[in-house]
Design an enzyme around this catalytic site. Structure first.
Site, PDB file in Angstrom:
ATOM      1  CB  SER A  64      -0.908   0.026   1.229  1.00 22.97           C
ATOM      2  OG  SER A  64      -1.766  -1.086   1.248  1.00 22.97           O
TER       3      SER A  64
HETATM    4  N1  SAH Z   1      -0.939  -4.316   3.971  1.00 16.27           N
HETATM    5  C1  SAH Z   1      -0.414  -4.847   2.742  1.00 16.27           C
HETATM    6  C2  SAH Z   1      -1.458  -4.638   1.647  1.00 16.27           C
HETATM    7  C3  SAH Z   1      -1.425  -5.671   0.636  1.00 16.27           C
HETATM    8  S1  SAH Z   1      -2.671  -5.496  -0.592  1.00 16.27           S
HETATM    9  C4  SAH Z   1       0.881  -4.179   2.342  1.00 16.27           C
HETATM   10  O1  SAH Z   1       1.003  -2.969   2.504  1.00 16.27           O
HETATM   11  O2  SAH Z   1       1.749  -4.858   1.797  1.00 16.27           O
HETATM   12  C5  SAH Z   1      -4.013  -6.380   0.134  1.00 16.27           C
HETATM   13  C6  SAH Z   1      -3.734  -7.778   0.553  1.00 16.27           C
HETATM   14  O3  SAH Z   1      -4.976  -8.362   0.972  1.00 16.27           O
HETATM   15  C7  SAH Z   1      -3.194  -8.688  -0.555  1.00 16.27           C
HETATM   16  O4  SAH Z   1      -2.013  -9.282  -0.115  1.00 16.27           O
HETATM   17  C8  SAH Z   1      -4.320  -9.705  -0.768  1.00 16.27           C
HETATM   18  O5  SAH Z   1      -3.855 -10.984  -1.143  1.00 16.27           O
HETATM   19  C9  SAH Z   1      -4.989  -9.717   0.606  1.00 16.27           C
HETATM   20  N2  SAH Z   1      -6.364 -10.210   0.612  1.00 16.27           N
HETATM   21  C10 SAH Z   1      -7.336 -10.036  -0.323  1.00 16.27           C
HETATM   22  N3  SAH Z   1      -8.466 -10.644   0.054  1.00 16.27           N
HETATM   23  C11 SAH Z   1      -8.222 -11.227   1.259  1.00 16.27           C
HETATM   24  C12 SAH Z   1      -9.006 -12.023   2.163  1.00 16.27           C
HETATM   25  N4  SAH Z   1     -10.263 -12.364   1.911  1.00 16.27           N
HETATM   26  N5  SAH Z   1      -8.413 -12.447   3.309  1.00 16.27           N
HETATM   27  C13 SAH Z   1      -7.126 -12.127   3.605  1.00 16.27           C
HETATM   28  N6  SAH Z   1      -6.342 -11.392   2.783  1.00 16.27           N
HETATM   29  C14 SAH Z   1      -6.885 -10.944   1.623  1.00 16.27           C
END
Ligand code: SAH
Length: 214
Positions: A64
């Protein structure tokens, strides 16, 4: 894995950018100044690590944007020792911010590949989450509920009911809600069935998807 003085300098510039965009919580800003974001990214993108932008990580996901991480964290009002559920571990950058603020973090990731990478990577940097799990965040984590705070880092088409029920009274849920564009939404639990809702403008996230991916 190196964190050099030049990276620290770039982080200070990033803190200034995030501050200028309106983040005022000094603890959140110090966490951004501390955490070596370049180490959370694929080496090909390291030059971009200290721009205020989201970038690709493994499994077609993104780390993010720092401003977004700061905005969500500020809304959570983290206190030392807070028990925090994070949905979407991803690169672990947001996880590290929460740990830096003294939270006990329980984090769920639905992409197996990312879960495996981040589970090994975070402790190497000294960031030890309370628990990391490979699974579907739509269900929350009933085994360890209730939580003081819950943060969702993917765009949720709707607010999953288990996340509301797994919040302590007085607890806060920060979740971006919407399909193509998401409205940053804060729920504060006022009572057993009483929630206060606040909305904070538009953000863009990768979608929160159902079921875990091996
Ligand atoms: N906080 C992370 C954001 C990653 S993007 C960072 O800054 O690196 C969002 C993440 O949510 C992705 O890794 C995606 O795989 C995850 N995600 C999407 N749907 C999800 C779900 N139902 N349960 C858990 N994780 C999920």
């Amino acid at each position: 894995m190196k964190d050099l003085p030049k990276h620290k300098g770039l982080r200070n510039q990033l803190v200034k950018i995030v501050r200028d965009k309106g983040i005022t919580d000094e603890k959140v800003l110090s966490a951004i100044a501390e955490i070596p974001r370049h180490l959370f990214m694929d080496s090909g993108f390291i030059d971009f690590a200290y721009q205020d932008k989201a970038f690709p990580i493994a499994a077609s996901q993104t780390i993010s944007q720092p401003y977004t991480v700061a905005f969500q964290t500020e809304l959570l009002h983290i206190k030392k020792g807070d028990k925090v559920l994070e949905i979407g571990t991803g690169s672990g950058y947001q996880t590290a911010v929460l740990i830096e603020l003294g939270a006990q973090v329980y984090s769920i990731e639905r992409q197996k590949e990312l879960y495996e990478i981040t589970r090994k990577f975070l402790p190497r940097l000294g960031y030890v989450a309370k628990k990391l799990n490979f699974g579907d965040g739509y269900k929350g984590w009933p085994e360890f509920a209730p939580f003081d705070k819950i943060i969702v880092t993917a765009g949720a088409p709707f607010v999953p009911a288990p996340l509301l029920t797994q919040l302590k009274i007085g607890g806060r849920l920060v979740i971006p809600v919407g399909d193509d564009v998401q409205v940053m939404t804060l729920f504060v639990r006022k009572g057993e069935k009483e929630f206060e809702k606040h909305e904070f403008g538009d953000f863009r996230f990768v979608p929160m998807l159902k079921e875990s991916q091996k």
